[in-house]
Scaffold this motif. Structure first.
Motif, mmCIF file in Angstrom:
data_model
loop_
_atom_site.group_PDB
_atom_site.id
_atom_site.type_symbol
_atom_site.label_atom_id
_atom_site.label_comp_id
_atom_site.label_asym_id
_atom_site.label_seq_id
_atom_site.Cartn_x
_atom_site.Cartn_y
_atom_site.Cartn_z
ATOM 1 N N LEU A 131 -17.464 39.636 24.446
ATOM 2 C CA LEU A 131 -18.562 39.816 25.277
ATOM 3 C C LEU A 131 -18.961 38.508 25.863
ATOM 4 O O LEU A 131 -19.604 38.173 27.002
ATOM 5 C CB LEU A 131 -19.656 40.470 24.541
ATOM 6 C CG LEU A 131 -21.128 40.588 25.188
ATOM 7 C CD1 LEU A 131 -20.985 41.501 26.519
ATOM 8 C CD2 LEU A 131 -21.791 41.199 24.137
ATOM 9 N N PHE A 132 -18.931 37.659 25.013
ATOM 10 C CA PHE A 132 -19.633 36.142 25.319
ATOM 11 C C PHE A 132 -18.744 35.331 25.998
ATOM 12 O O PHE A 132 -19.320 34.363 26.777
ATOM 13 C CB PHE A 132 -19.804 35.473 23.943
ATOM 14 C CG PHE A 132 -20.891 34.439 23.651
ATOM 15 C CD1 PHE A 132 -22.187 34.815 23.532
ATOM 16 C CD2 PHE A 132 -20.767 33.380 23.939
ATOM 17 C CE1 PHE A 132 -23.194 33.979 23.528
ATOM 18 C CE2 PHE A 132 -21.828 32.095 24.115
ATOM 19 C CZ PHE A 132 -22.901 32.644 24.012
ATOM 20 N N THR B 66 -21.973 43.985 20.449
ATOM 21 C CA THR B 66 -22.158 43.058 19.465
ATOM 22 C C THR B 66 -21.461 41.683 19.807
ATOM 23 O O THR B 66 -20.293 41.767 20.393
ATOM 24 C CB THR B 66 -21.622 43.530 17.921
ATOM 25 O OG1 THR B 66 -22.339 44.590 17.488
ATOM 26 C CG2 THR B 66 -21.785 42.358 16.852
ATOM 27 N N ILE B 67 -22.089 40.496 19.634
ATOM 28 C CA ILE B 67 -21.368 39.331 20.275
ATOM 29 C C ILE B 67 -20.579 38.733 18.836
ATOM 30 O O ILE B 67 -21.203 38.900 17.747
ATOM 31 C CB ILE B 67 -22.469 38.213 20.356
ATOM 32 C CG1 ILE B 67 -23.455 38.707 21.719
ATOM 33 C CG2 ILE B 67 -21.997 36.958 20.467
ATOM 34 C CD1 ILE B 67 -24.427 37.977 22.143
ATOM 35 N N GLY B 68 -19.412 38.580 18.982
ATOM 36 C CA GLY B 68 -18.571 38.264 17.963
ATOM 37 C C GLY B 68 -18.880 36.669 17.811
ATOM 38 O O GLY B 68 -18.418 36.224 16.473
ATOM 39 N N ALA B 69 -19.356 35.847 18.646
ATOM 40 C CA ALA B 69 -19.426 34.524 18.421
ATOM 41 C C ALA B 69 -20.540 34.345 17.533
ATOM 42 O O ALA B 69 -21.661 35.140 16.986
ATOM 43 C CB ALA B 69 -19.877 33.721 19.663
ATOM 44 N N PRO B 70 -20.522 33.108 16.628
ATOM 45 C CA PRO B 70 -21.513 32.888 15.573
ATOM 46 C C PRO B 70 -22.882 32.747 16.134
ATOM 47 O O PRO B 70 -23.212 32.354 17.287
ATOM 48 C CB PRO B 70 -20.995 31.679 14.963
ATOM 49 C CG PRO B 70 -20.157 30.988 15.957
ATOM 50 C CD PRO B 70 -19.499 32.142 16.570
ATOM 51 N N PRO B 71 -24.073 32.974 15.147
ATOM 52 C CA PRO B 71 -25.286 32.707 15.871
ATOM 53 C C PRO B 71 -25.542 31.278 16.336
ATOM 54 O O PRO B 71 -26.263 30.983 17.063
ATOM 55 C CB PRO B 71 -26.410 32.880 14.721
ATOM 56 C CG PRO B 71 -25.444 33.727 13.818
ATOM 57 C CD PRO B 71 -24.112 33.587 13.944
ATOM 58 N N GLU B 72 -24.979 30.290 15.823
ATOM 59 C CA GLU B 72 -24.994 28.929 16.238
ATOM 60 C C GLU B 72 -24.291 28.890 17.736
ATOM 61 O O GLU B 72 -24.767 27.746 18.352
ATOM 62 C CB GLU B 72 -24.045 27.952 15.231
ATOM 63 C CG GLU B 72 -24.765 27.808 14.063
ATOM 64 C CD GLU B 72 -24.202 29.051 12.934
ATOM 65 O OE1 GLU B 72 -24.694 29.026 11.657
ATOM 66 O OE2 GLU B 72 -23.488 29.945 13.463
ATOM 67 N N ALA B 73 -23.397 29.313 17.880
ATOM 68 C CA ALA B 73 -22.739 29.310 19.327
ATOM 69 C C ALA B 73 -23.827 29.925 20.592
ATOM 70 O O ALA B 73 -24.024 29.569 21.582
ATOM 71 C CB ALA B 73 -21.543 30.233 19.451
ATOM 72 N N VAL B 74 -24.722 30.857 19.966
ATOM 73 C CA VAL B 74 -25.634 31.418 20.889
ATOM 74 C C VAL B 74 -26.650 30.645 21.155
ATOM 75 O O VAL B 74 -27.224 29.968 22.153
ATOM 76 C CB VAL B 74 -26.328 32.824 20.417
ATOM 77 C CG1 VAL B 74 -27.277 33.320 21.286
ATOM 78 C CG2 VAL B 74 -25.161 33.830 20.108
ATOM 79 N N ASP B 75 -27.428 29.821 20.025
ATOM 80 C CA ASP B 75 -28.329 28.741 20.174
ATOM 81 C C ASP B 75 -27.735 27.661 20.984
ATOM 82 O O ASP B 75 -28.555 27.385 21.771
ATOM 83 C CB ASP B 75 -28.543 28.147 18.493
ATOM 84 C CG ASP B 75 -29.527 28.983 17.819
ATOM 85 O OD1 ASP B 75 -30.022 30.166 18.378
ATOM 86 O OD2 ASP B 75 -29.371 29.167 16.665
ATOM 87 N N ARG C 146 -32.655 36.524 16.055
ATOM 88 C CA ARG C 146 -31.703 35.422 15.965
ATOM 89 C C ARG C 146 -30.814 35.052 15.051
ATOM 90 O O ARG C 146 -29.586 34.710 15.023
ATOM 91 C CB ARG C 146 -32.855 34.220 16.193
ATOM 92 C CG ARG C 146 -32.216 32.875 16.582
ATOM 93 C CD ARG C 146 -33.294 31.696 16.923
ATOM 94 N NE ARG C 146 -32.713 30.733 16.881
ATOM 95 C CZ ARG C 146 -33.545 29.407 17.308
ATOM 96 N NH1 ARG C 146 -34.719 29.661 17.257
ATOM 97 N NH2 ARG C 146 -32.909 28.322 17.343
ATOM 98 N N ASN C 147 -31.123 35.293 13.636
ATOM 99 C CA ASN C 147 -30.220 35.062 12.563
ATOM 100 C C ASN C 147 -29.225 36.464 12.242
ATOM 101 O O ASN C 147 -28.347 36.121 11.744
ATOM 102 C CB ASN C 147 -31.015 34.885 11.263
ATOM 103 C CG ASN C 147 -31.761 33.332 11.723
ATOM 104 O OD1 ASN C 147 -31.296 32.306 12.016
ATOM 105 N ND2 ASN C 147 -32.976 33.235 11.184
#
Length: 909
Positions: free
Chosen positions: A784-785, A462-471, A449-450
């Motif tokens: 990707l996101f 790889t997801i370019g968006a920050p982890p906070e965006a995935v959360d 997750r981090n």
């Protein structure tokens, strides 16, 4: 099935040397019956394939296609049909294995219109092939500037007429000379996209149902030797009381575990629905061909030696998936544990797990085979029970998205549990979970997750968006994201057996003051409100608990109850357990407990279930620690609140994206490699979405600054806009409230003196805006996101403290309102320490407009409203920037059905 007449030799074929078709036009697709096929542009090399295909089509289908008897294609016809320019003339073929089973094409007859036609082999009609071809042709047409499709159809060709009408487009029709003419715009309307997604849902659900409801299973690689993978698979199927037929395949022996052995799948006398493969990795491709010839629906590949071993294994896995899909087979694995269906009508344990979990209400998806065994042990120990279980291993084909599509309609699954080590298609995951979560809770653990790390065998980009965006995507979709497997089961056992709470108000009833205090503190720490705390004393009996629990549940100010029972020495607690079980069964409010320090659903607290579950609806879950009970309850409360908000109105702003799309396309025509928009271009783009960007006039000298100040009527600001300067915390790059030429001279002299390299500082003059809190709104197109939007207070402190929130468009009014209130600095917008209260509704409107712009136009690579002053009179946009870039496939996977491509391919996820 066919449509639209065409004089085969009416035009000469295209000249050689035409550009190749875009690679993203090629894809694996899933048909209505859950089987796969391959779609790709036609080419000259397909001449023989086309002739063979045409020979298998009935005379009636040929007549429907050409309105005239055409028993065979002439060489000139074949040349024309297989030579296209992939622009004004586009054609796709659908293949299964080595055979072409359908062809669809459009031919443009002016700059924006094209005639579309299909021909589907008779034995494959009714599988949704024409709809898939239409989706892909329409997307290709949109990429080539086509806006309208038309088709001429004979009146008795009702199947084709219905295909067009069911596509979700607004179809206009006419009738002349015995022919029905259909015409429709191919712009992807919400209705058309909804129709496509419903078809996708039904097809993916059907493909998974075929695994779980298999009537016959073949174990390929079964062995007579004990403690082998193949022997374990046979034993688990047989001892698990599987209700279907079990076949074993091993050319080296005559029998395995008392079952006759066959040399190959092809020699099995009956039908085979699912094949479980446990042979060396290098032999799996031969097995695929054997299964394809037999008509097997799906493969469960237990074998390892694929992407998890490195690049050679990755290439082997890519070939395996391509081969399986090309022959119409879906694949679970490789390197997986297998699948389980606890339905008594099937009792399918096609896995390496010796544990057959009890029948329950939860469906479980995980990826790691090794972890899958531990998960099943935990499920069994807790008495949770599962409806179905899938370990997808390397997740090369079947993924969590497929299982979500199945579980959405599966009546026996009420809770979905996901252990995710990677997300192959987050856009699709977000879309499906937003829908499923409205009906069934989804609980997820996401490893990496981090770090955003994934296991080696998982084919993801790889997801370019920050982890906070995935959360944020998980939260926005209603997914209950937890940190550990234990917490997942804590939440799941509450969801599976108790009703959803109506709010955050809690009552604590117990016989231990110390544990009662712990429960109260824990509840407050996770955002619950303890409205009632009843401590009955250590000697409290069953009647005392019954009276207290009934009073708490009847209290209109209580939404959920936490019961704590630690019995005195030499007391079994059975009487209290009976009370808890009876109250839990009858209550319309959730009841959780810490009962005897037990974990799961203890036998004493179980309510019988006529459906066969070990713990029925109304059973009371127990937690060894009150903190765990309260934490699980808080997770469920948050989900219940999310469900309640989904009835809120979606954003009703009516913005026509056409002018903005046209403007961006014009910019990209002049700058095919993309560009950073100029101030004037940015003003025009934002104006299309009702966003007013205040003019900032560039100046290069003191004299120019004075002239601009006079033209604007003074009350202006002089500031440097170079990126290295505009976020300075000391604001030394700005001089405000300039009222005349003398003040402008002072401002210019001061700023050019304190700023190094003033020639590149990017000075501008701008009118002074009304006072307000500086906020920023940004968006980005992640490859990707997809589109991601963010909000925060403008300035370096936001970056230092990470005080920024994210959402995934499209945004509802509720989403925008939550964004504005979710940042830690939100009180600044609501009159903190005597400050003015900002017009929050206008900020929310601005957030929704930016989100809609980014969602509508993927060519906008980034958009940053870096400085927006939010004051009582509204939000004033003072500083913004944007970059546009061409996008080859422009999110084409949003508008067509396609299976996820392996990493390393050029096809989109």
């Amino acid at each position: 099935m066919s449509s639209a007449p065409e004089t085969p030799a009416s035009e000469e074929p295209d000249e050689p040397g035409v550009p190749e078709a875009p690679r993203h036009w090629e894809a694996d697709v899933l048909l209505r019956d859950g089987r796969t096929a391959h779609i790709r542009p036609i080419g000259p090399e397909d001449a023989e394939l086309l002739v063979d295909f045409y020979a298998r089509v009935s005379d009636q289908s040929k007549y429907y296609r050409f309105f005239t008897p055409m028993p065979r294609l002439s060489p000139r016809d074949v040349l024309r049909f297989t030579n296209v320019d992939h622009d004004r003339r586009v054609a796709f073929v659908l293949t299964v294995g080595e055979d072409m089973i359908a062809v669809g094409r459009y031919d443009a007859y002016d700059d924006r219109r094209a005639e579309v036609a299909f021909l589907v082999q008779d034995e494959h009609q009714g599988r949704g092939i024409a709809q898939v071809l239409l989706e892909h042709l329409a997307q290709a047409g949109r990429e080539r500037g086509i806006e309208v499709f038309s088709a001429d159809v004979l009146p008795d060709n009702q199947r084709m007429i219905q295909t067009f009408r069911d596509a979700g487009y607004k179809v206009a029709s006419g009738f002349e000379d015995g022919v029905v003419t259909l015409e429709f715009e191919i712009d992807p309307t919400e209705t058309a996209i909804g129709v496509m997604q419903q078809r996708e849902h039904r097809a993916e659900s059907a493909s998974i149902e075929a695994f779980f409801n298999a009537r016959s299973v073949a174990i390929i690689g079964a062995s007579r030797r004990q403690d082998t993978v193949g022997r374990t698979l046979v034993r688990n199927l047989v001892t698990g009381d599987y209700t279907g037929r079990v076949y074993v395949v091993n050319p080296s022996t005559e029998a395995v575990a008392g079952l006759p052995s066959y040399a190959s799948v092809g020699e099995i006398p009956g039908d085979v629905d699912v094949a479980v493969v446990a042979v060396p990795a290098e032999s799996v491709q031969d097995v695929v061909l054997d299964c394809a010839a037999k008509g097997v629906h799906g493969l469960i590949v237990i074998s390892s030696g694929f992407a998890e071993t490195g690049e050679e294994g990755r290439q082997r896995q890519r070939r395996l998936v391509g081969l399986a899909r090309s022959y119409g087979l879906r694949l679970i694995g490789p390197n997986c544990l297998g699948i389980i269906n606890t339905d008594p009508a099937h009792q399918l344990n096609a896995s390496l797990s010796t544990v057959m979990p009890p029948r329950g209400r939860a469906g479980f998806f995980c990826q790691s085979g090794a972890l899958g065994s531990a998960i099943l042990e935990k499920v069994n120990n807790r008495g949770l029970g599962l409806s179905t279980f899938v370990s997808a291993g390397n997740r090369a084909d079947v993924s969590g998205n497929d299982l979500l599509q199945y579980w959405e309609e599966d009546a026996s699954t009420e809770v979905v549990l996901l252990y995710l080590e990677s997300i192959g298609n987050p856009r699709k995951f977000s879309r499906i979970t937003r829908r499923v979560s409205r009906r069934k809770p989804i609980v997820a653990v996401r490893s990496g997750r981090n770090t955003q790390g994934v296991p080696m065998g998982h084919a993801v980009r790889t997801i370019g968006a920050p982890p906070e965006a995935v959360d944020a995507m998980f939260a926005q979709s209603g997914v209950i994201q937890v940190d550990t497997l234990d917490e997942m089961f804590d939440v799941a056992q509450l969801l599976a057996h108790q009703p959803l709470p109506r709010g955050r108000r809690v009552a604590v009833v117990g016989n231990s003051d110390a544990l009662g205090l712990l429960a109260t503190d824990a509840a407050v720490s996770v955002g619950l409100v303890v409205n009632k705390s009843v401590q009955l004393g250590a000697d409290a009996g069953a009647e005392d608990f019954e009276d207290a629990l009934d009073a708490a549940i009847d209290d209109p100010d209580v939404d959920a109850v936490v019961a704590v029972y630690i019995p005195p020495l030499d007391v079994s607690g059975e009487d209290v357990a009976n009370v808890l079980a009876a109250v839990g069964e009858q209550s319309d409010k959730p009841l959780v407990s810490t009962f005897l320090g037990a974990e799961g659903v203890p036998e004493l607290l179980r309510v019988p279930d006529v459906a066969g579950s070990t713990a029925g609806r109304g059973s009371v879950p127990s937690y060894p620690a009150v903190e765990a009970a309260v934490r699980a309850l808080a997770r469920v409360v948050s989900y219940a609140v999310w469900v309640g908000k989904q009835d809120a109105d979606e954003d009703d702003d009516e913005i026509d994206p056409t002018p903005a799309k046209r403007f961006v396309n014009e910019v990209l025509l002049r700058h095919p490699d993309g560009k950073v928009l100029s101030p004037d271009e940015l003003v025009e783009l934002l104006r299309c979405y009702g966003i007013d960007l205040w003019a900032a006039v560039p100046v290069r000298s003191r004299e120019e600054a004075i002239a601009v100040g006079e033209r604007l009527g003074w009350q202006v600001v002089l500031k440097a806009t170079a990126e290295r300067l505009r976020e300075r915390p000391d604001q030394a790059h700005v001089w405000r409230n300039i009222d005349d030429a003398r003040e402008m001279e002072d401002a210019w002299d001061f700023l050019t003196g304190v700023i190094s390299d003033p020639e590149s500082a990017g000075f501008v003059v701008q009118r002074v805006a009304p006072p307000g809190v500086p906020v920023s709104i940004g968006s980005v197109e992640d490859p990707l996101f997809g589109p991601v939007i963010s909000f925060g207070i403008s300035g370096p402190l936001t970056e230092l403290l990470g005080d920024r929130v994210y959402r995934i468009p499209p945004l509802s009014r509720v989403d925008a309102a939550e964004m504005v209130r979710e940042i830690k600095a939100a009180p600044l917008l609501f009159g903190y320490r005597g400050g003015d209260v900002a017009d929050v509704e206008d900020i929310e409107r601005l957030v929704r407009r930016v989100a809609q712009l980014q969602n509508d136009i993927p060519q906008v690579r980034t958009l940053d409203l870096a400085l927006v002053l939010a004051g009582p009179g509204g939000a004033t946009v003072l500083n913004a920037s944007a970059k546009v870039e061409p996008v080859a496939d422009a999110r084409s996977d949003w508008f067509v059905r396609r299976l996820t491509a392996m990493v390393g391919d050029t096809l989109p996820e």
